[in-house]
Design a protein around this motif. Structure first.
Motif, PDB file in Angstrom:
ATOM      1  N   SER A   1      88.607  72.330  71.090  1.00 10.02           N
ATOM      2  CA  SER A   1      87.484  71.972  71.960  1.00 10.02           C
ATOM      3  C   SER A   1      86.189  71.765  71.205  1.00 10.02           C
ATOM      4  CB  SER A   1      87.294  73.067  73.023  1.00 10.02           C
ATOM      5  OG  SER A   1      87.010  74.317  72.413  1.00 10.02           O
ATOM      6  N   ASN A   2      86.022  72.431  70.048  1.00  9.03           N
ATOM      7  CA  ASN A   2      84.758  72.297  69.331  1.00  9.03           C
ATOM      8  C   ASN A   2      84.595  70.911  68.707  1.00  9.03           C
ATOM      9  OD1 ASN A   2      86.906  73.321  67.504  1.00  9.03           O
ATOM     10  ND2 ASN A   2      85.341  73.106  65.936  1.00  9.03           N
ATOM     11  N   CYS A   3      85.681  70.141  68.569  1.00 10.78           N
ATOM     12  CA  CYS A   3      85.587  68.824  67.931  1.00 10.78           C
ATOM     13  C   CYS A   3      84.739  67.859  68.753  1.00 10.78           C
ATOM     14  CB  CYS A   3      86.965  68.234  67.708  1.00 10.78           C
ATOM     15  SG  CYS A   3      88.057  69.206  66.638  1.00 10.78           S
ATOM     16  N   VAL A   4      84.750  67.987  70.086  1.00  8.17           N
ATOM     17  CA  VAL A   4      83.941  67.072  70.896  1.00  8.17           C
ATOM     18  C   VAL A   4      82.454  67.310  70.658  1.00  8.17           C
ATOM     19  CG1 VAL A   4      85.703  66.835  72.675  1.00  8.17           C
ATOM     20  CG2 VAL A   4      83.925  68.569  72.950  1.00  8.17           C
ATOM     21  N   TYR A   5      82.091  68.513  70.247  1.00  5.18           N
ATOM     22  CA  TYR A   5      80.695  68.817  69.945  1.00  5.18           C
ATOM     23  C   TYR A   5      80.326  68.348  68.538  1.00  5.18           C
ATOM     24  CZ  TYR A   5      80.998  71.843  74.049  1.00  5.18           C
ATOM     25  OH  TYR A   5      81.179  72.318  75.319  1.00  5.18           O
ATOM     26  N   THR A   6      81.184  68.636  67.553  1.00  5.42           N
ATOM     27  CA  THR A   6      80.847  68.346  66.161  1.00  5.42           C
ATOM     28  C   THR A   6      81.034  66.873  65.818  1.00  5.42           C
ATOM     29  OG1 THR A   6      83.091  69.018  65.494  1.00  5.42           O
ATOM     30  CG2 THR A   6      81.359  70.697  65.423  1.00  5.42           C
TER      31      THR A   6
ATOM     32  N   SER B   1      63.632  67.187  59.112  1.00  2.78           N
ATOM     33  CA  SER B   1      63.692  68.497  58.481  1.00  2.78           C
ATOM     34  C   SER B   1      63.694  69.597  59.545  1.00  2.78           C
ATOM     35  CB  SER B   1      62.489  68.687  57.550  1.00  2.78           C
ATOM     36  OG  SER B   1      62.517  69.969  56.960  1.00  2.78           O
ATOM     37  N   GLY B   2      64.732  70.416  59.553  1.00  2.00           N
ATOM     38  CA  GLY B   2      64.840  71.501  60.513  1.00  2.00           C
ATOM     39  C   GLY B   2      65.420  71.116  61.852  1.00  2.00           C
ATOM     40  N   ALA B   3      65.780  69.851  62.038  1.00  2.00           N
ATOM     41  CA  ALA B   3      66.304  69.409  63.328  1.00  2.00           C
ATOM     42  C   ALA B   3      67.669  70.025  63.610  1.00  2.00           C
ATOM     43  CB  ALA B   3      66.419  67.887  63.356  1.00  2.00           C
ATOM     44  N   PRO B   4      67.936  70.426  64.857  1.00  2.00           N
ATOM     45  CA  PRO B   4      69.242  71.014  65.187  1.00  2.00           C
ATOM     46  C   PRO B   4      70.339  69.977  65.026  1.00  2.00           C
ATOM     47  CG  PRO B   4      68.018  70.540  67.193  1.00  2.00           C
ATOM     48  CD  PRO B   4      67.077  70.298  66.050  1.00  2.00           C
ATOM     49  N   SER B   5      71.464  70.397  64.455  1.00  2.00           N
ATOM     50  CA  SER B   5      72.554  69.468  64.187  1.00  2.00           C
ATOM     51  C   SER B   5      73.893  70.152  64.370  1.00  2.00           C
ATOM     52  CB  SER B   5      72.445  68.932  62.751  1.00  2.00           C
ATOM     53  OG  SER B   5      73.578  68.161  62.415  1.00  2.00           O
ATOM     54  N   LYS B   6      74.854  69.408  64.867  1.00  2.00           N
ATOM     55  CA  LYS B   6      76.231  69.884  64.908  1.00  2.00           C
ATOM     56  C   LYS B   6      77.136  69.018  64.038  1.00  2.00           C
ATOM     57  CE  LYS B   6      76.750  72.553  69.113  1.00  2.00           C
ATOM     58  NZ  LYS B   6      75.355  72.726  69.467  1.00  2.00           N
ATOM     59  N   ALA B   7      76.552  68.241  63.149  1.00  2.00           N
ATOM     60  CA  ALA B   7      77.327  67.352  62.290  1.00  2.00           C
ATOM     61  C   ALA B   7      77.893  68.114  61.099  1.00  2.00           C
ATOM     62  CB  ALA B   7      76.458  66.190  61.820  1.00  2.00           C
ATOM     63  N   PHE B   8      78.777  69.057  61.372  1.00  2.00           N
ATOM     64  CA  PHE B   8      79.453  69.799  60.319  1.00  2.00           C
ATOM     65  C   PHE B   8      80.944  69.784  60.607  1.00  2.00           C
ATOM     66  CE2 PHE B   8      78.144  72.722  63.595  1.00  2.00           C
ATOM     67  CZ  PHE B   8      79.318  73.404  63.890  1.00  2.00           C
ATOM     68  N   VAL B   9      81.714  70.046  59.588  1.00  2.00           N
ATOM     69  CA  VAL B   9      83.162  69.915  59.694  1.00  2.00           C
ATOM     70  C   VAL B   9      83.825  71.276  59.641  1.00  2.00           C
ATOM     71  CG1 VAL B   9      85.229  68.889  58.679  1.00  2.00           C
ATOM     72  CG2 VAL B   9      83.042  67.661  58.564  1.00  2.00           C
ATOM     73  N   THR B  10      84.690  71.538  60.606  1.00  2.00           N
ATOM     74  CA  THR B  10      85.522  72.735  60.587  1.00  2.00           C
ATOM     75  C   THR B  10      86.951  72.303  60.273  1.00  2.00           C
ATOM     76  OG1 THR B  10      85.813  72.538  62.986  1.00  2.00           O
ATOM     77  CG2 THR B  10      84.078  74.018  62.203  1.00  2.00           C
ATOM     78  N   PRO B  11      87.764  73.212  59.738  1.00  2.00           N
ATOM     79  CA  PRO B  11      89.118  72.825  59.301  1.00  2.00           C
ATOM     80  C   PRO B  11      89.955  72.156  60.384  1.00  2.00           C
ATOM     81  CG  PRO B  11      88.552  74.991  58.438  1.00  2.00           C
ATOM     82  CD  PRO B  11      87.446  74.611  59.376  1.00  2.00           C
ATOM     83  N   ASP B  12      89.822  72.587  61.631  1.00  2.00           N
ATOM     84  CA  ASP B  12      90.678  72.044  62.679  1.00  2.00           C
ATOM     85  C   ASP B  12      90.219  70.675  63.184  1.00  2.00           C
ATOM     86  OD1 ASP B  12      88.427  73.169  63.728  1.00  2.00           O
ATOM     87  OD2 ASP B  12      89.422  74.328  65.300  1.00  2.00           O
ATOM     88  N   CYS B  13      89.090  70.188  62.705  1.00  2.00           N
ATOM     89  CA  CYS B  13      88.595  68.877  63.163  1.00  2.00           C
ATOM     90  C   CYS B  13      88.566  67.830  62.057  1.00  2.00           C
ATOM     91  CB  CYS B  13      87.186  69.026  63.745  1.00  2.00           C
ATOM     92  SG  CYS B  13      87.035  70.153  65.138  1.00  2.00           S
ATOM     93  N   GLN B  14      89.048  68.166  60.873  1.00  2.00           N
ATOM     94  CA  GLN B  14      88.893  67.279  59.724  1.00  2.00           C
ATOM     95  C   GLN B  14      89.540  65.916  59.923  1.00  2.00           C
ATOM     96  OE1 GLN B  14      90.067  69.039  56.022  1.00  2.00           O
ATOM     97  NE2 GLN B  14      88.581  70.700  56.140  1.00  2.00           N
ATOM     98  N   THR B  15      90.719  65.885  60.520  1.00  2.00           N
ATOM     99  CA  THR B  15      91.463  64.621  60.602  1.00  2.00           C
ATOM    100  C   THR B  15      91.541  64.069  62.020  1.00  2.00           C
ATOM    101  OG1 THR B  15      93.572  65.806  60.832  1.00  2.00           O
ATOM    102  CG2 THR B  15      92.859  65.241  58.593  1.00  2.00           C
ATOM    103  N   ILE B  16      90.843  64.673  62.958  1.00  2.00           N
ATOM    104  CA  ILE B  16      90.923  64.222  64.350  1.00  2.00           C
ATOM    105  C   ILE B  16      90.274  62.853  64.497  1.00  2.00           C
ATOM    106  CG2 ILE B  16      88.755  65.306  65.093  1.00  2.00           C
ATOM    107  CD1 ILE B  16      91.965  65.291  67.146  1.00  2.00           C
ATOM    108  N   GLN B  17      90.927  61.945  65.189  1.00  2.00           N
ATOM    109  CA  GLN B  17      90.370  60.621  65.442  1.00  2.00           C
ATOM    110  C   GLN B  17      89.492  60.664  66.685  1.00  2.00           C
ATOM    111  OE1 GLN B  17      93.960  58.189  65.657  1.00  2.00           O
ATOM    112  NE2 GLN B  17      93.554  57.420  63.598  1.00  2.00           N
ATOM    113  N   LEU B  18      88.437  59.866  66.674  1.00  2.00           N
ATOM    114  CA  LEU B  18      87.493  59.895  67.786  1.00  2.00           C
ATOM    115  C   LEU B  18      88.174  59.524  69.099  1.00  2.00           C
ATOM    116  CD1 LEU B  18      84.493  60.454  68.370  1.00  2.00           C
ATOM    117  CD2 LEU B  18      84.100  58.000  68.204  1.00  2.00           C
ATOM    118  N   GLN B  19      89.099  58.597  69.054  1.00  2.00           N
ATOM    119  CA  GLN B  19      89.780  58.171  70.273  1.00  2.00           C
ATOM    120  C   GLN B  19      90.507  59.333  70.940  1.00  2.00           C
ATOM    121  OE1 GLN B  19      93.327  57.675  70.883  1.00  2.00           O
ATOM    122  NE2 GLN B  19      92.912  56.852  72.930  1.00  2.00           N
ATOM    123  N   LYS B  20      90.948  60.304  70.148  1.00  2.00           N
ATOM    124  CA  LYS B  20      91.654  61.470  70.683  1.00  2.00           C
ATOM    125  C   LYS B  20      90.720  62.412  71.439  1.00  2.00           C
ATOM    126  CE  LYS B  20      95.733  60.541  68.892  1.00  2.00           C
ATOM    127  NZ  LYS B  20      96.917  60.247  69.732  1.00  2.00           N
TER     128      LYS B  20
END
Length: 323
Positions: free
Chosen positions: A245-250, A216-235
């Protein structure tokens, strides 16, 4: 002596979300459920660990509680990783708006001033400067230099700011434990960028949970922005033009959370133990975690899809978490 490599962190003001304690979406997330079940695996720390030296240089316009918050974050990192949160010499942290403030004369050597100008010069070309935290880390005169420009619209440091800037030292020291890669210069080891960036935020998440024994209250970047929705991890393994660039964080953070759920809390550093040379990161993953990187990428992509579409059930992830 390490190579002088610049790492620049650009955090939009909205990029730190909260893991709510009563959210139905969170309760149904199998990864969060498994991480919650693993909380008791984190050692309980009852005393503060000595933090290595830091020289702080602040603009007069920076609120005093800004530094206080970062000092507290550093202490938490030291407590959470007592054998890995260390560095050589005295780190230099400069906090202020480089567009309106100049560090006092004599603060920076010629070499450090070059790094300072290099990092802050990159920021000048960025859009939306008044709505984001700007931070960069490098090395000069054989010590760490961290530069932070607080978000003018909300001058409160993100909860993972020091983990993003000093967390690289935890990763470096984990690397030094492996004789096969211990003598490499900084930046010579090949490892996916999503892991480097995502695991640093996950480290902040980890120390928060370890201190409070709750998500509860822990910092998280596990959210989705429109430009990262379909990006594959391998990419996201390398810095590639055309990839936001924000996809590597989220997605990186969400993927490391999945690693913690499957492999345990040392997943944020264990990868380094599997290397036999500087470039075989796929073989290192298999040796460290027991799964192939390709199979994990599929799980991470499936988990990400469940975050994009709340109606999607990542059955492969659920099955893997039960093993």
């Amino acid at each position: 002596m390490r190579n002088k490599t610049v790492t620049v962190l650009l955090l939009m003001a909205f990029q730190v979300s909260i893991v709510p304690s009563a959210s139905s979406a969170v309760m149904k997330d199998p990864v969060i459920q498994k991480i919650t079940a693993r909380i008791n695996e984190i050692p309980i720390r009852t005393s503060n660990v000595k933090v290595d030296s830091i020289t702080w240089i602040l603009s007069p316009k920076v609120p005093a509680n800004y530094k206080k918050a970062l000092v507290s974050q550093n202490q938490s990192l030291a407590n959470g990783f007592p054998n890995l949160f260390k560095w050589k010499g005295t780190a230099l942290v400069l906090i202020g708006d480089p567009f309106t403030w100049t560090p006092p004369e004599g603060t920076l050597s010629k070499n450090c001033n070059r790094i300072y100008s290099q990092i802050t010069g990159m920021w000048e070309k960025l859009p939306n400067l008044d709505g984001r935290v700007l931070a960069g880390t490098s090395y000069c005169d054989d010590h760490i230099i961290v530069i932070v420009r607080p978000d003018p619209s909300n001058p409160i440091p993100d909860a993972d700011l020091m983990a993003q800037e000093f967390g690289g030292e935890i990763q470096e020291n984990a690397r030094y434990l492996n004789p096969s890669i211990a003598t490499l210069d900084h930046g010579q080891l090949t490892i996916p960028n999503w892991f480097l960036q995502g695991s640093q935020s996950a480290i902040a998440f980890q120390v928060y949970v370890g201190e409070r024994r709750t998500l509860s209250g822990a910092p998280s970047k596990a959210f989705v922005t429109p430009d990262c929705q379909t990006i594959q991890l391998q990419k996201l393994e390398k810095l590639t033009s055309g990839v936001p660039s924000n996809c590597v964080y989220t997605k990186g953070f969400a993927s490391v959370q999945l690693m913690i759920a499957i492999y345990g809390w040392d997943a944020t550093t264990r990868w380094f133990s599997g290397y036999t040379d500087a470039s075989d990161y796929q073989g290192a993953f298999k040796k460290a975690y027991g799964d192939s990187l390709a199979s994990f990428n599929k799980l991470a992509d499936s988990y990400w899809k469940s975050l994009v579409n709340k109606k999607y059930v990542a059955k492969d992830v659920v099955a893997r978490l039960k093993r």
